[in-house]
Motif scaffolding. Structure first.
Motif, PDB file in Angstrom:
ATOM      1  N   TYR B  35      40.152  40.657  56.139  1.00 56.46           N
ATOM      2  CA  TYR B  35      38.772  40.285  55.549  1.00 56.46           C
ATOM      3  C   TYR B  35      38.348  39.174  56.701  1.00 56.46           C
ATOM      4  N   GLN B  37      35.395  35.798  56.225  1.00 54.15           N
ATOM      5  CA  GLN B  37      34.829  35.228  55.461  1.00 54.15           C
ATOM      6  C   GLN B  37      33.806  34.071  56.129  1.00 54.15           C
ATOM      7  N   GLY B  40      29.124  30.402  52.662  1.00 53.84           N
ATOM      8  CA  GLY B  40      28.158  30.929  51.894  1.00 53.84           C
ATOM      9  C   GLY B  40      28.431  32.423  51.329  1.00 53.84           C
ATOM     10  N   LEU B  41      29.275  33.085  51.823  1.00 51.91           N
ATOM     11  CA  LEU B  41      29.584  34.487  51.461  1.00 51.91           C
ATOM     12  C   LEU B  41      31.045  34.451  51.001  1.00 51.91           C
ATOM     13  N   GLY B  42      31.072  35.425  50.236  1.00 53.23           N
ATOM     14  CA  GLY B  42      32.374  35.943  49.753  1.00 53.23           C
ATOM     15  C   GLY B  42      33.213  36.657  51.083  1.00 53.23           C
ATOM     16  N   LEU B  43      34.389  37.266  50.631  1.00 50.62           N
ATOM     17  CA  LEU B  43      35.184  37.869  51.639  1.00 50.62           C
ATOM     18  C   LEU B  43      34.444  39.453  51.887  1.00 50.62           C
ATOM     19  N   LEU B  88      36.211  32.838  59.579  1.00 56.20           N
ATOM     20  CA  LEU B  88      37.448  32.768  58.877  1.00 56.20           C
ATOM     21  C   LEU B  88      38.065  34.281  58.445  1.00 56.20           C
ATOM     22  N   PHE B  90      40.983  36.767  57.238  1.00 54.98           N
ATOM     23  CA  PHE B  90      42.245  36.704  56.208  1.00 54.98           C
ATOM     24  C   PHE B  90      43.115  37.993  56.274  1.00 54.98           C
ATOM     25  N   GLY B 106      47.190  35.209  53.474  1.00 56.57           N
ATOM     26  CA  GLY B 106      47.696  34.308  54.325  1.00 56.57           C
ATOM     27  C   GLY B 106      46.900  32.964  54.414  1.00 56.57           C
ATOM     28  N   ALA B 107      47.324  32.192  55.225  1.00 56.63           N
ATOM     29  CA  ALA B 107      46.427  30.913  55.199  1.00 56.63           C
ATOM     30  C   ALA B 107      45.046  31.092  55.971  1.00 56.63           C
TER      31      ALA B 107
END
Lengths: 116, 114
Positions: B35, B37, B40-43, B88, B90, B106-107
């Protein structure tokens, strides 16, 4: 159309008080699952709680409970006795379909600030 | 040790460079996901894989490719990075035997493309 809507970009709560984070969803599938995840400032995504569309009772996990109102298509997260460590982004998500379903759709998130 | 490990945690690169983000897991799950990110948005789902021989595009696969080297490893590549891929990232896993399909993350890898 958005399938997951979180209308509160930011929320403030006093430490030790309860707070409700709103989530509404849109689906025509009778079988679905709803999730809440927490994202602290360190960035990781932490699973908090799950509610299945056929579950008769609202899900609870410790201080977290999910207020599931199926007719209103809402799945609000309630955090009781807020702690400073609860300050984070919270994401509502939905999985459509039965147990074979895997695609999960995320909302835009709500940032929670817990005040001392 | 984390069950889902992403490397690197942070990366700064330049436009046009090839970059690989790696994910490994010890949960024994067959399903893995990538994913991104944005603020201001979701994944948003980039790619997913149900086993080593199964790779599928998600919502936003353009500009990305993946490799499932083993059940435990799933890599994401940006062949020629561009600034709007700054985000970001994920990696997540889930167990097909879990009817809830809870995903474990994961982080994250914070990527900046200059």
């Amino acid at each position: 159309a958005q399938k997951i809507t979180q209308t509160q970009p930011g929320m403030f709560v006093q430490e030790k008080e309860a707070v409700t984070l709103d989530c509404t969803y849109d689906t025509s599938d009778p079988s679905y699952g709803l999730f809440w995840y927490k994202q602290p400032s360190s960035g990781e995504m932490i699973f908090l709680i799950y509610q299945g569309s056929y579950d008769q009772q609202n899900a609870t996990e410790g201080r977290y409970s999910l207020n599931f109102q199926k007719a209103r298509k809402s799945a609000n997260l309630v955090i009781s006795a807020s702690q400073l460590g609860d300050s984070a982004m919270y994401f509502c998500a939905m999985r459509e379909g039965s147990s074979g379903g895997f695609k999960t759709i995320f909302g835009a998130g709500t940032r929670l600030f817990v005040k001392a | 040790d984390a069950d889902v490990t992403q490397t690197p945690r942070n990366r700064i690169t330049k436009t046009g460079k090839r970059i690989m983000l790696e994910c490994s897991q010890t949960k024994g799950h067959d399903r893995m996901y990538w994913y991104r990110q944005d603020p201001g948005l979701g994944l948003q789902l980039i790619y997913y894989s149900f086993d080593v021989k199964d790779i599928n595009k998600g919502e936003i696969s353009d500009g990305y490719s993946v490799s499932r080297q083993a059940q435990a490893k799933f890599s994401l590549s940006l062949e020629s990075a561009i600034p709007n891929q700054t985000a970001l990232y994920f990696c997540a896993t889930s167990d097909p035997r879990d009817s809830k399909n809870i995903q474990y993350f994961g982080a994250g890898t914070r990527l900046s493309v200059l």
